[in-house]
Design a protein around this motif. Structure first.
Motif, PDB file in Angstrom:
ATOM      1  N   ASN A 103       0.790  -1.237   0.000  1.00 42.82           N
ATOM      2  CA  ASN A 103       0.000   0.000   0.000  1.00 42.82           C
ATOM      3  C   ASN A 103       0.822   1.287   0.000  1.00 42.82           C
ATOM      4  O   ASN A 103       0.663   2.118  -0.874  1.00 42.82           O
ATOM      5  CB  ASN A 103      -0.945   0.000   1.195  1.00 42.82           C
ATOM      6  CG  ASN A 103      -1.691  -1.321   1.300  1.00 42.82           C
ATOM      7  OD1 ASN A 103      -2.535  -1.626   0.466  1.00 42.82           O
ATOM      8  ND2 ASN A 103      -1.348  -2.122   2.283  1.00 42.82           N
ATOM      9  N   SER A 104       1.674   1.433   0.988  1.00 43.89           N
ATOM     10  CA  SER A 104       2.412   2.695   1.104  1.00 43.89           C
ATOM     11  C   SER A 104       3.881   2.496   0.731  1.00 43.89           C
ATOM     12  O   SER A 104       4.367   1.361   0.633  1.00 43.89           O
ATOM     13  CB  SER A 104       2.335   3.201   2.543  1.00 43.89           C
ATOM     14  OG  SER A 104       3.021   2.305   3.389  1.00 43.89           O
ATOM     15  N   GLY A 105       4.557   3.620   0.588  1.00 46.81           N
ATOM     16  CA  GLY A 105       5.983   3.565   0.300  1.00 46.81           C
ATOM     17  C   GLY A 105       6.754   2.865   1.403  1.00 46.81           C
ATOM     18  O   GLY A 105       7.594   1.999   1.152  1.00 46.81           O
ATOM     19  N   PHE A 140      15.734   9.246   2.964  1.00 43.90           N
ATOM     20  CA  PHE A 140      14.334   9.209   3.418  1.00 43.90           C
ATOM     21  C   PHE A 140      13.672   7.995   2.790  1.00 43.90           C
ATOM     22  O   PHE A 140      13.532   7.904   1.576  1.00 43.90           O
ATOM     23  CB  PHE A 140      13.544  10.478   3.053  1.00 43.90           C
ATOM     24  CG  PHE A 140      12.141  10.401   3.609  1.00 43.90           C
ATOM     25  CD1 PHE A 140      11.882  10.745   4.928  1.00 43.90           C
ATOM     26  CD2 PHE A 140      11.097   9.913   2.836  1.00 43.90           C
ATOM     27  CE1 PHE A 140      10.603  10.615   5.463  1.00 43.90           C
ATOM     28  CE2 PHE A 140       9.811   9.785   3.373  1.00 43.90           C
ATOM     29  CZ  PHE A 140       9.566  10.140   4.680  1.00 43.90           C
ATOM     30  N   HIS A 141      13.258   7.057   3.642  1.00 41.68           N
ATOM     31  CA  HIS A 141      12.601   5.853   3.131  1.00 41.68           C
ATOM     32  C   HIS A 141      11.250   5.616   3.794  1.00 41.68           C
ATOM     33  O   HIS A 141      10.645   4.567   3.570  1.00 41.68           O
ATOM     34  CB  HIS A 141      13.507   4.627   3.333  1.00 41.68           C
ATOM     35  CG  HIS A 141      14.786   4.677   2.556  1.00 41.68           C
ATOM     36  ND1 HIS A 141      14.828   4.600   1.173  1.00 41.68           N
ATOM     37  CD2 HIS A 141      16.078   4.813   2.952  1.00 41.68           C
ATOM     38  CE1 HIS A 141      16.101   4.661   0.766  1.00 41.68           C
ATOM     39  NE2 HIS A 141      16.879   4.798   1.820  1.00 41.68           N
ATOM     40  N   GLY A 142      10.780   6.552   4.631  1.00 43.65           N
ATOM     41  CA  GLY A 142       9.476   6.364   5.263  1.00 43.65           C
ATOM     42  C   GLY A 142       9.565   6.504   6.772  1.00 43.65           C
ATOM     43  O   GLY A 142      10.577   6.950   7.300  1.00 43.65           O
ATOM     44  N   ARG A 143       8.495   6.075   7.454  1.00 42.95           N
ATOM     45  CA  ARG A 143       8.316   6.460   8.858  1.00 42.95           C
ATOM     46  C   ARG A 143       8.126   5.319   9.842  1.00 42.95           C
ATOM     47  O   ARG A 143       7.748   5.561  10.986  1.00 42.95           O
ATOM     48  CB  ARG A 143       7.081   7.367   8.946  1.00 42.95           C
ATOM     49  CG  ARG A 143       7.194   8.653   8.142  1.00 42.95           C
ATOM     50  CD  ARG A 143       8.239   9.562   8.694  1.00 42.95           C
ATOM     51  NE  ARG A 143       8.085  10.929   8.205  1.00 42.95           N
ATOM     52  CZ  ARG A 143       8.757  11.948   8.705  1.00 42.95           C
ATOM     53  NH1 ARG A 143       9.614  11.760   9.681  1.00 42.95           N
ATOM     54  NH2 ARG A 143       8.584  13.156   8.216  1.00 42.95           N
ATOM     55  N   VAL A 191      19.116   2.480  -1.570  1.00 39.02           N
ATOM     56  CA  VAL A 191      19.507   3.866  -1.874  1.00 39.02           C
ATOM     57  C   VAL A 191      18.478   4.541  -2.782  1.00 39.02           C
ATOM     58  O   VAL A 191      17.820   3.880  -3.586  1.00 39.02           O
ATOM     59  CB  VAL A 191      20.931   3.874  -2.510  1.00 39.02           C
ATOM     60  CG1 VAL A 191      20.969   3.108  -3.825  1.00 39.02           C
ATOM     61  CG2 VAL A 191      21.477   5.284  -2.694  1.00 39.02           C
ATOM     62  N   GLU A 192      18.329   5.842  -2.610  1.00 40.36           N
ATOM     63  CA  GLU A 192      17.512   6.650  -3.525  1.00 40.36           C
ATOM     64  C   GLU A 192      18.421   7.111  -4.678  1.00 40.36           C
ATOM     65  O   GLU A 192      19.516   7.603  -4.414  1.00 40.36           O
ATOM     66  CB  GLU A 192      16.980   7.893  -2.817  1.00 40.36           C
ATOM     67  CG  GLU A 192      16.087   7.635  -1.618  1.00 40.36           C
ATOM     68  CD  GLU A 192      16.094   8.818  -0.639  1.00 40.36           C
ATOM     69  OE1 GLU A 192      15.328   9.771  -0.845  1.00 40.36           O
ATOM     70  OE2 GLU A 192      16.882   8.790   0.333  1.00 40.36           O
ATOM     71  N   PRO A 193      17.972   7.006  -5.915  1.00 34.65           N
ATOM     72  CA  PRO A 193      18.806   7.464  -7.044  1.00 34.65           C
ATOM     73  C   PRO A 193      19.095   8.965  -6.962  1.00 34.65           C
ATOM     74  O   PRO A 193      20.173   9.415  -7.342  1.00 34.65           O
ATOM     75  CB  PRO A 193      17.975   7.156  -8.285  1.00 34.65           C
ATOM     76  CG  PRO A 193      16.819   6.349  -7.840  1.00 34.65           C
ATOM     77  CD  PRO A 193      16.692   6.430  -6.357  1.00 34.65           C
ATOM     78  N   GLU A 226      12.684   4.175  -5.690  1.00 31.67           N
ATOM     79  CA  GLU A 226      12.225   5.123  -6.717  1.00 31.67           C
ATOM     80  C   GLU A 226      10.808   5.596  -6.402  1.00 31.67           C
ATOM     81  O   GLU A 226      10.062   5.987  -7.304  1.00 31.67           O
ATOM     82  CB  GLU A 226      12.265   4.450  -8.104  1.00 31.67           C
ATOM     83  CG  GLU A 226      13.659   4.054  -8.570  1.00 31.67           C
ATOM     84  CD  GLU A 226      14.165   4.883  -9.753  1.00 31.67           C
ATOM     85  OE1 GLU A 226      13.605   5.977 -10.016  1.00 31.67           O
ATOM     86  OE2 GLU A 226      15.117   4.410 -10.413  1.00 31.67           O
ATOM     87  N   ILE A 227      10.469   5.569  -5.127  1.00 25.83           N
ATOM     88  CA  ILE A 227       9.108   5.953  -4.738  1.00 25.83           C
ATOM     89  C   ILE A 227       8.822   7.405  -5.126  1.00 25.83           C
ATOM     90  O   ILE A 227       7.723   7.728  -5.567  1.00 25.83           O
ATOM     91  CB  ILE A 227       8.906   5.682  -3.232  1.00 25.83           C
ATOM     92  CG1 ILE A 227       8.913   4.157  -2.990  1.00 25.83           C
ATOM     93  CG2 ILE A 227       7.622   6.321  -2.712  1.00 25.83           C
ATOM     94  CD1 ILE A 227       9.069   3.747  -1.535  1.00 25.83           C
ATOM     95  N   GLN A 228       9.826   8.262  -4.990  1.00 22.08           N
ATOM     96  CA  GLN A 228       9.648   9.664  -5.384  1.00 22.08           C
ATOM     97  C   GLN A 228      10.189   9.949  -6.787  1.00 22.08           C
ATOM     98  O   GLN A 228       9.616  10.730  -7.537  1.00 22.08           O
ATOM     99  CB  GLN A 228      10.341  10.581  -4.363  1.00 22.08           C
ATOM    100  CG  GLN A 228      10.131  12.049  -4.631  1.00 22.08           C
ATOM    101  CD  GLN A 228      10.406  12.946  -3.429  1.00 22.08           C
ATOM    102  OE1 GLN A 228      10.641  14.124  -3.580  1.00 22.08           O
ATOM    103  NE2 GLN A 228      10.355  12.419  -2.223  1.00 22.08           N
ATOM    104  N   THR A 229      11.299   9.302  -7.151  1.00 26.55           N
ATOM    105  CA  THR A 229      11.954   9.616  -8.429  1.00 26.55           C
ATOM    106  C   THR A 229      11.350   8.863  -9.609  1.00 26.55           C
ATOM    107  O   THR A 229      11.615   9.222 -10.754  1.00 26.55           O
ATOM    108  CB  THR A 229      13.454   9.259  -8.352  1.00 26.55           C
ATOM    109  OG1 THR A 229      13.571   7.886  -7.940  1.00 26.55           O
ATOM    110  CG2 THR A 229      14.200  10.149  -7.384  1.00 26.55           C
TER     111      THR A 229
HETATM  112  C1  LIG Z   1       7.601   9.265   0.223  1.00 28.27           C
HETATM  113  C2  LIG Z   1       8.751   8.341   0.217  1.00 28.27           C
HETATM  114  C3  LIG Z   1       8.720   7.132   0.921  1.00 28.27           C
HETATM  115  C4  LIG Z   1       7.585   6.750   1.855  1.00 28.27           C
HETATM  116  O1  LIG Z   1       6.367   6.649   1.215  1.00 28.27           O
HETATM  117  P1  LIG Z   1       5.009   6.684   2.092  1.00 28.27           P
HETATM  118  O2  LIG Z   1       3.952   6.327   1.092  1.00 28.27           O
HETATM  119  O3  LIG Z   1       4.880   8.069   2.624  1.00 28.27           O
HETATM  120  O4  LIG Z   1       5.171   5.674   3.167  1.00 28.27           O
HETATM  121  C5  LIG Z   1       9.794   6.285   0.811  1.00 28.27           C
HETATM  122  N1  LIG Z   1      10.855   6.603   0.043  1.00 28.27           N
HETATM  123  C6  LIG Z   1      10.925   7.755  -0.639  1.00 28.27           C
HETATM  124  C7  LIG Z   1      12.129   8.044  -1.488  1.00 28.27           C
HETATM  125  C8  LIG Z   1       9.886   8.675  -0.570  1.00 28.27           C
HETATM  126  O5  LIG Z   1       9.972   9.843  -1.217  1.00 28.27           O
END
Ligand SMILES: *Cc1c(COP(=O)(O)O)cnc(C)c1O
Length: 399
Positions: A103-105, A140-143, A191-193, A226-229
Motif C-alpha cells: 500500500n504505502s511507500g 528518506f525511506h518512510g516512517r 539507496v535513492e537514485p 524510486e518511490i519519489q523519483t
Molecule cells: C515518500 C517516500 C517514501 C515513503 O512513502 P510513504 O507512502 O509516505 O510511506 C519512501 N521513500 C521515498 C524516497 C519517498 O519519497
C-alpha cells in the motif's frame, strides 16, 4: 466555514505531526488547485510526486468510479480480475520480472528489507541473525520504526527507539565508503537514485553504475527506492535510466495510482523475490482490485500522454528559467526532469518564508530542510504554465 476555523479545528482534534501551509484546498485539476475561497494556486509539490499525472486526471477518475461500482476488495485469500493484468503491465512498463503489491511507500521498503534478509539467509548463506543492509546518510525511506532507525534526521528518529539492528549508514555518493562497508554478511544496499527529501541531492555521475558493479561483485542486492523519483518524475520512467543501469529490486509508490489511491510495489528482476513463501508476507489491502484498476490506468496515461518526455523537456525549461532570476538569495538550482531543488543562501533567512510568499503569489511549494525549496509540479505542466510560474517566482525572489 472559514480558513481560520478549519485550522483551529484541525489543531484542536488532530495530532500535530505536520506543519502545513495555511491554505485549505477543496478542488484540483491538472496542475491547479483551489482553496475554499476560490483562489487558484499552481501545485508545485504534487503531493510529494504522488500526483505526477495531475490532479483528478479524468481517465484515472473514470476508472476509479467504474471499478468502485464493481469490486473493491477481496483480500488475497481470493483472486481478482485486476491483479494479474496489473502485474503484467507493471512488469512490461518497468522491465521487471516479479511484482509484490502493497500500500504505502514505507511498506514497500519494509517488504524489500524482509525479502533481502531472507534471501541472504537462504541463498547467500549468511549466518542466522547476521544479515546487514547498507543505507545512505540523509536518506528518506518512510516512517516505520525500522526505517527511522536508520535515518540520520534527528526529528525522524529521536525518542522512537529501540530500533531494529542490522543497518549500516554510509555517505551518499561515496562509492569507496560503500565498498568498505560491505562484509560477507551484507545482503542489500538500499539507496535513492536522487535524494528527494534531503533536498534533491544528485549523486556524482557514475555513482549508481559503480554501486551496481560493486553490488554484483559482492553478491549484494541493489535496492533502488524510486518511490519519489520513479514514474516519470525525473524525465525518465525510472531515475536509474540516467545511469543506464537496472536495479535488482526497485520500489515504486506515490504516483503509481496518480494520487487516487495508496498503492506501492516491490519490483524485482533478481532471484531474490522467489524466496517468499505463502504466509510469510502480505497485507489485507495489498493488490486489491480497486488499487490495481486505478494503477493500470495511472500507468497507461503516463505513457499515452507523453508525460515522461514532457517532464524531461519542461524540467529543462523550468530550470533554465529559474537560473535567469536575478537575485542574491539563491545559492544553487539543481534537478532532473521536474524534480527541482532551489537552495537558498543561509542569509536568506530560511525557505519557509519564501514558500509563504510564493503561496500569496499563487504557487504552492514546500520547504525541505531549512534552506531548500522543491519545485515538482505535475508532469502535465506546459510551457505557458511554467512561464506564468517563473514570472511569479521571479517577483518573490527579486523583491
Ligand atoms: C515518500 C517516500 C517514501 C515513503 O512513502 P510513504 O507512502 O509516505 O510511506 C519512501 N521513500 C521515498 C524516497 C519517498 O519519497
Amino acid at each position: 466555514m472559514e480558513t481560520a476555523e478549519y485550522i483551529q479545528m484541525e489543531n484542536q482534534y488532530g495530532a500535530q505531526n505536520y506543519k502545513p501551509l495555511n491554505v485549505v484546498l477543496s478542488r484540483g485539476e491538472g496542475v491547479w488547485v483551489w482553496d475554499i475561497g476560490g483562489k487558484r494556486y499552481m501545485d508545485c509539490l504534487s503531493a510529494y510526486s504522488a500526483v505526477n499525472q495531475g490532479h483528478c486526471h479524468p481517465k484515472i477518475r473514470a476508472t476509479m468510479v467504474a471499478q468502485s461500482q464493481k469490486l473493491t476488495l477481496t483480500s488475497r485469500a481470493f483472486r481478482n480480475d485486476q491483479l494479474a493484468p496489473f502485474y503484467q503491465e507493471l512488469c512490461e512498463l518497468t522491465n521487471s520480472s516479479k511484482v509484490l503489491p502493497i500500500n504505502s511507500g514505507a511498506e514497500a521498503v519494509e517488504t524489500a528489507i524482509k525479502v533481502v534478509r531472507k534471501w541472504g539467509y537462504r541463498i547467500k548463506g549468511v549466518p542466522a541473525q547476521q544479515a546487514e543492509i547498507i543505507v545512505c546518510a540523509n536518506n528518506f525511506h518512510g516512517r516505520t520504526v525500522t526505517i527511522v532507525g536508520f535515518s540520520s534526521d534527528a526529528d525522524a528518529r529521536n525518542d522512537f527507539g529501540p530500533f531494529t539492528p542490522g543497518f549500516k549508514v554510509v555517505p551518499f555518493g561515496d562509492i569507496g565508503a560503500l565498498e568498505e562497508a560491505i562484509t560477507p554478511n551484507t545482503v542489500g544496499f538500499l539507496v535513492e537514485p536522487i535524494q528527494g527529501e534531503a533536498g534533491v541531492i544528485i549523486p556524482p555521475d557514475g555513482y549508481l553504475k559503480q554501486a551496481k558493479a560493486v553490488c554484483q561483485q559482492n553478491n549484494v542486492v541493489l535496492i533502488l527506492d524510486e518511490i519519489q523519483t520513479g514514474l516519470g518524475r525525473t524525465g525518465r520512467l525510472l531515475a536509474e535510466e540516467h545511469e543506464g543501469i537496472e536495479a535488482d529490486m526497485t520500489l515504486v509508490g506515490k504516483a503509481l495510482a496518480g494520487g487516487f489511491y495508496p498503492i506501492s510495489a516491490v519490483l524485482s528482476n533478481h532471484e531474490v523475490m522467489n524466496v517468499l513463501q505463502p504466509g510469510e508476507h502480505g497485507s489485507t489491502f495489498g493488490g486489491n482490485p480497486l488499487a490495481c484498476a486505478v494503477a493500470r490506468t495511472a500507468m497507461r496515461v503516463i505513457k499515452e500522454e507523453n508525460m515522461i518526455e514532457n517532464s524531461d523537456r519542461m524540467g529543462e525549461y523550468f530550470r533554465t528559467g529559474l537560473q535567469q532570476i536575478d537575485t542574491q538569495l539563491i545559492k544553487e538550482i539543481r534537478g532532473r526532469g521536474l524534480l527541482i531543488g532551489v537552495e537558498l543562501h543561509a542569509e536568506a533567512g530560511g525557505a519557509r518564508k519564501y514558500c509563504e510568499k510564493l503561496q500569496s503569489a499563487g504557487i504552492l511549494c514546500k520547504e525541505t530542510h531549512d534552506n531548500i525549496i522543491r519545485f515538482a509540479p505535475p508532469l502535465v505542466i506546459n510551457k505557458e504554465q511554467i512561464e506564468w510560474a517563473l514570472e511569479h517566482i521571479d517577483k518573490v525572489f527579486s523583491a
